[in-house]
Motif scaffolding. Structure first.
Motif, PDB file in Angstrom:
ATOM      1  N   PRO A  56      36.434 -33.320  17.907  1.00 46.89           N
ATOM      2  CA  PRO A  56      35.880 -34.127  19.001  1.00 46.89           C
ATOM      3  C   PRO A  56      35.933 -35.620  18.676  1.00 46.89           C
ATOM      4  CG  PRO A  56      34.301 -32.475  18.240  1.00 46.89           C
ATOM      5  CD  PRO A  56      35.445 -32.453  17.297  1.00 46.89           C
ATOM      6  N   SER A  57      35.834 -36.427  19.701  1.00 44.83           N
ATOM      7  CA  SER A  57      35.842 -37.880  19.533  1.00 44.83           C
ATOM      8  C   SER A  57      34.635 -38.335  18.729  1.00 44.83           C
ATOM      9  CB  SER A  57      35.779 -38.575  20.896  1.00 44.83           C
ATOM     10  OG  SER A  57      36.819 -38.166  21.719  1.00 44.83           O
ATOM     11  N   LYS A  58      34.863 -39.289  17.861  1.00 41.72           N
ATOM     12  CA  LYS A  58      33.761 -39.863  17.074  1.00 41.72           C
ATOM     13  C   LYS A  58      32.745 -40.538  17.981  1.00 41.72           C
ATOM     14  CE  LYS A  58      36.079 -40.798  12.745  1.00 41.72           C
ATOM     15  NZ  LYS A  58      36.417 -41.815  11.739  1.00 41.72           N
ATOM     16  N   THR A  59      33.194 -41.052  19.105  1.00 43.90           N
ATOM     17  CA  THR A  59      32.286 -41.788  19.999  1.00 43.90           C
ATOM     18  C   THR A  59      31.187 -40.907  20.591  1.00 43.90           C
ATOM     19  OG1 THR A  59      33.825 -41.463  21.836  1.00 43.90           O
ATOM     20  CG2 THR A  59      33.993 -43.523  20.609  1.00 43.90           C
ATOM     21  N   LEU A  60      31.379 -39.598  20.614  1.00 39.02           N
ATOM     22  CA  LEU A  60      30.337 -38.699  21.108  1.00 39.02           C
ATOM     23  C   LEU A  60      29.126 -38.687  20.183  1.00 39.02           C
ATOM     24  CD1 LEU A  60      32.393 -35.566  22.230  1.00 39.02           C
ATOM     25  CD2 LEU A  60      31.542 -37.420  23.654  1.00 39.02           C
ATOM     26  N   PHE A  61      29.345 -39.035  18.934  1.00 34.43           N
ATOM     27  CA  PHE A  61      28.300 -38.948  17.914  1.00 34.43           C
ATOM     28  C   PHE A  61      28.030 -40.319  17.308  1.00 34.43           C
ATOM     29  CE2 PHE A  61      30.926 -35.172  18.150  1.00 34.43           C
ATOM     30  CZ  PHE A  61      29.991 -34.242  18.564  1.00 34.43           C
ATOM     31  N   TRP A  62      27.975 -41.323  18.149  1.00 32.58           N
ATOM     32  CA  TRP A  62      27.891 -42.703  17.700  1.00 32.58           C
ATOM     33  C   TRP A  62      26.668 -42.989  16.840  1.00 32.58           C
ATOM     34  CZ3 TRP A  62      23.625 -45.353  19.437  1.00 32.58           C
ATOM     35  CH2 TRP A  62      22.967 -44.802  20.544  1.00 32.58           C
ATOM     36  N   GLU A  63      25.556 -42.275  17.059  1.00 32.15           N
ATOM     37  CA  GLU A  63      24.351 -42.570  16.288  1.00 32.15           C
ATOM     38  C   GLU A  63      24.190 -41.670  15.067  1.00 32.15           C
ATOM     39  OE1 GLU A  63      24.383 -40.755  19.101  1.00 32.15           O
ATOM     40  OE2 GLU A  63      22.418 -39.966  19.546  1.00 32.15           O
ATOM     41  N   TYR A  64      25.164 -40.800  14.828  1.00 36.18           N
ATOM     42  CA  TYR A  64      25.133 -39.898  13.685  1.00 36.18           C
ATOM     43  C   TYR A  64      26.284 -40.217  12.734  1.00 36.18           C
ATOM     44  CZ  TYR A  64      22.033 -37.087  16.577  1.00 36.18           C
ATOM     45  OH  TYR A  64      20.995 -36.660  17.355  1.00 36.18           O
ATOM     46  N   ASP A  65      26.159 -39.734  11.517  1.00 36.51           N
ATOM     47  CA  ASP A  65      27.258 -39.826  10.559  1.00 36.51           C
ATOM     48  C   ASP A  65      28.271 -38.746  10.937  1.00 36.51           C
ATOM     49  OD1 ASP A  65      28.994 -39.857   8.424  1.00 36.51           O
ATOM     50  OD2 ASP A  65      27.448 -39.615   6.889  1.00 36.51           O
ATOM     51  N   PHE A  66      29.386 -39.165  11.516  1.00 38.82           N
ATOM     52  CA  PHE A  66      30.380 -38.233  12.056  1.00 38.82           C
ATOM     53  C   PHE A  66      30.876 -37.254  10.993  1.00 38.82           C
ATOM     54  CE2 PHE A  66      34.775 -37.097  13.193  1.00 38.82           C
ATOM     55  CZ  PHE A  66      34.533 -36.496  14.419  1.00 38.82           C
ATOM     56  N   GLU A  67      31.144 -37.749   9.805  1.00 37.62           N
ATOM     57  CA  GLU A  67      31.644 -36.886   8.733  1.00 37.62           C
ATOM     58  C   GLU A  67      30.624 -35.790   8.400  1.00 37.62           C
ATOM     59  OE1 GLU A  67      34.724 -37.033   7.424  1.00 37.62           O
ATOM     60  OE2 GLU A  67      35.142 -38.661   8.828  1.00 37.62           O
ATOM     61  N   LYS A  68      29.350 -36.142   8.354  1.00 36.56           N
ATOM     62  CA  LYS A  68      28.311 -35.159   8.047  1.00 36.56           C
ATOM     63  C   LYS A  68      28.181 -34.130   9.171  1.00 36.56           C
ATOM     64  CE  LYS A  68      23.552 -34.793   6.439  1.00 36.56           C
ATOM     65  NZ  LYS A  68      23.788 -33.559   5.763  1.00 36.56           N
ATOM     66  N   VAL A  69      28.245 -34.585  10.404  1.00 38.37           N
ATOM     67  CA  VAL A  69      28.166 -33.659  11.542  1.00 38.37           C
ATOM     68  C   VAL A  69      29.314 -32.657  11.478  1.00 38.37           C
ATOM     69  CG1 VAL A  69      28.361 -33.478  14.058  1.00 38.37           C
ATOM     70  CG2 VAL A  69      26.910 -35.232  13.056  1.00 38.37           C
ATOM     71  N   MET A  70      30.513 -33.119  11.193  1.00 36.33           N
ATOM     72  CA  MET A  70      31.672 -32.234  11.145  1.00 36.33           C
ATOM     73  C   MET A  70      31.648 -31.313   9.932  1.00 36.33           C
ATOM     74  SD  MET A  70      33.521 -32.520  13.819  1.00 36.33           S
ATOM     75  CE  MET A  70      32.073 -32.810  14.807  1.00 36.33           C
ATOM     76  N   GLU A  71      31.121 -31.799   8.817  1.00 34.96           N
ATOM     77  CA  GLU A  71      31.016 -30.939   7.633  1.00 34.96           C
ATOM     78  C   GLU A  71      30.003 -29.823   7.855  1.00 34.96           C
ATOM     79  OE1 GLU A  71      30.146 -33.457   4.318  1.00 34.96           O
ATOM     80  OE2 GLU A  71      32.088 -34.470   4.450  1.00 34.96           O
ATOM     81  N   ASP A  72      28.932 -30.126   8.578  1.00 31.26           N
ATOM     82  CA  ASP A  72      27.885 -29.147   8.869  1.00 31.26           C
ATOM     83  C   ASP A  72      28.006 -28.638  10.293  1.00 31.26           C
ATOM     84  OD1 ASP A  72      26.865 -29.675   6.347  1.00 31.26           O
ATOM     85  OD2 ASP A  72      25.470 -31.189   7.076  1.00 31.26           O
ATOM     86  N   LYS A  73      29.217 -28.325  10.714  1.00 32.94           N
ATOM     87  CA  LYS A  73      29.428 -27.989  12.127  1.00 32.94           C
ATOM     88  C   LYS A  73      28.689 -26.731  12.564  1.00 32.94           C
ATOM     89  CE  LYS A  73      33.726 -25.507  11.663  1.00 32.94           C
ATOM     90  NZ  LYS A  73      35.064 -25.338  12.124  1.00 32.94           N
ATOM     91  N   GLU A  74      28.395 -25.827  11.658  1.00 34.68           N
ATOM     92  CA  GLU A  74      27.603 -24.655  12.045  1.00 34.68           C
ATOM     93  C   GLU A  74      26.146 -25.036  12.262  1.00 34.68           C
ATOM     94  OE1 GLU A  74      28.251 -21.478  13.063  1.00 34.68           O
ATOM     95  OE2 GLU A  74      30.262 -22.318  13.104  1.00 34.68           O
ATOM     96  N   ASP A  75      25.611 -25.862  11.394  1.00 32.97           N
ATOM     97  CA  ASP A  75      24.224 -26.306  11.560  1.00 32.97           C
ATOM     98  C   ASP A  75      24.079 -27.272  12.731  1.00 32.97           C
ATOM     99  OD1 ASP A  75      23.417 -24.804   9.388  1.00 32.97           O
ATOM    100  OD2 ASP A  75      23.600 -26.467   7.972  1.00 32.97           O
ATOM    101  N   SER A  76      25.151 -27.987  13.055  1.00 29.03           N
ATOM    102  CA  SER A  76      25.127 -28.991  14.124  1.00 29.03           C
ATOM    103  C   SER A  76      25.713 -28.474  15.432  1.00 29.03           C
ATOM    104  CB  SER A  76      25.927 -30.224  13.678  1.00 29.03           C
ATOM    105  OG  SER A  76      25.431 -30.745  12.490  1.00 29.03           O
ATOM    106  N   ARG A  77      25.895 -27.176  15.553  1.00 29.63           N
ATOM    107  CA  ARG A  77      26.630 -26.629  16.709  1.00 29.63           C
ATOM    108  C   ARG A  77      25.972 -26.952  18.049  1.00 29.63           C
ATOM    109  NH1 ARG A  77      24.724 -22.370  13.724  1.00 29.63           N
ATOM    110  NH2 ARG A  77      23.136 -21.120  14.744  1.00 29.63           N
ATOM    111  N   ALA A  78      24.653 -26.910  18.144  1.00 33.65           N
ATOM    112  CA  ALA A  78      23.993 -27.217  19.419  1.00 33.65           C
ATOM    113  C   ALA A  78      24.217 -28.680  19.792  1.00 33.65           C
ATOM    114  CB  ALA A  78      22.511 -26.893  19.352  1.00 33.65           C
ATOM    115  N   LEU A  79      24.134 -29.573  18.817  1.00 35.90           N
ATOM    116  CA  LEU A  79      24.387 -30.987  19.060  1.00 35.90           C
ATOM    117  C   LEU A  79      25.827 -31.211  19.510  1.00 35.90           C
ATOM    118  CD1 LEU A  79      23.761 -34.057  18.823  1.00 35.90           C
ATOM    119  CD2 LEU A  79      24.542 -33.870  16.452  1.00 35.90           C
ATOM    120  N   ILE A  80      26.765 -30.615  18.799  1.00 37.73           N
ATOM    121  CA  ILE A  80      28.183 -30.804  19.122  1.00 37.73           C
ATOM    122  C   ILE A  80      28.491 -30.293  20.520  1.00 37.73           C
ATOM    123  CG2 ILE A  80      30.529 -30.081  18.506  1.00 37.73           C
ATOM    124  CD1 ILE A  80      29.547 -30.095  15.530  1.00 37.73           C
TER     125      ILE A  80
END
Length: 105
Positions: free
Chosen positions: A11-35
């Motif tokens: 996904p575009s980094k701009t969707l997660f502008w207030e989060y650390d994009f790399e961390k969100v993508m590394e924890d994509k299972e834990d962050s699935r609802a956010l994503i």
């Protein structure tokens, strides 16, 4: 950049502008609802395809139904139409109804 998906899309980094994009993508299972919620609310077609690559089309819908707790009425109706869900069966709708009951009591 690492490839965090089953396919080759992210996904575009701009969707997660207030989060650390790399961390969100590394924890994509834990962050699935956010994503999934960000893709539904703000994503382009490419972001939707990236979400489908990450979770699969059916699982993307299940996450939207069972884990995304806040959606606009338009987004909720769209997801229900797309997947054939009843809005009354989504966690988002259930929580909104419970808030109304709580506030009116």
């Amino acid at each position: 950049m690492e490839d965090y998906t089953k396919g080759n899309r992210i996904p575009s980094k701009t969707l997660f502008w207030e989060y650390d994009f790399e961390k969100v993508m590394e924890d994509k299972e834990d962050s699935r609802a956010l994503i999934v919620s960000r893709i539904i609310a703000l994503g382009s077609a490419e972001d939707w395809y990236a979400g489908f690559d990450m979770y699969g089309v059916e699982r993307f819908g299940q996450i939207a139904k069972e884990e995304v707790i806040d959606m606009s009425p338009i987004d909720l109706n769209y997801i229900c139409y797309l997947y054939g869900f009843k809005k009354e069966d989504t966690i988002c709708y259930i929580r909104k109804q419970l808030r109304k009951q709580f506030l009116s009591s």
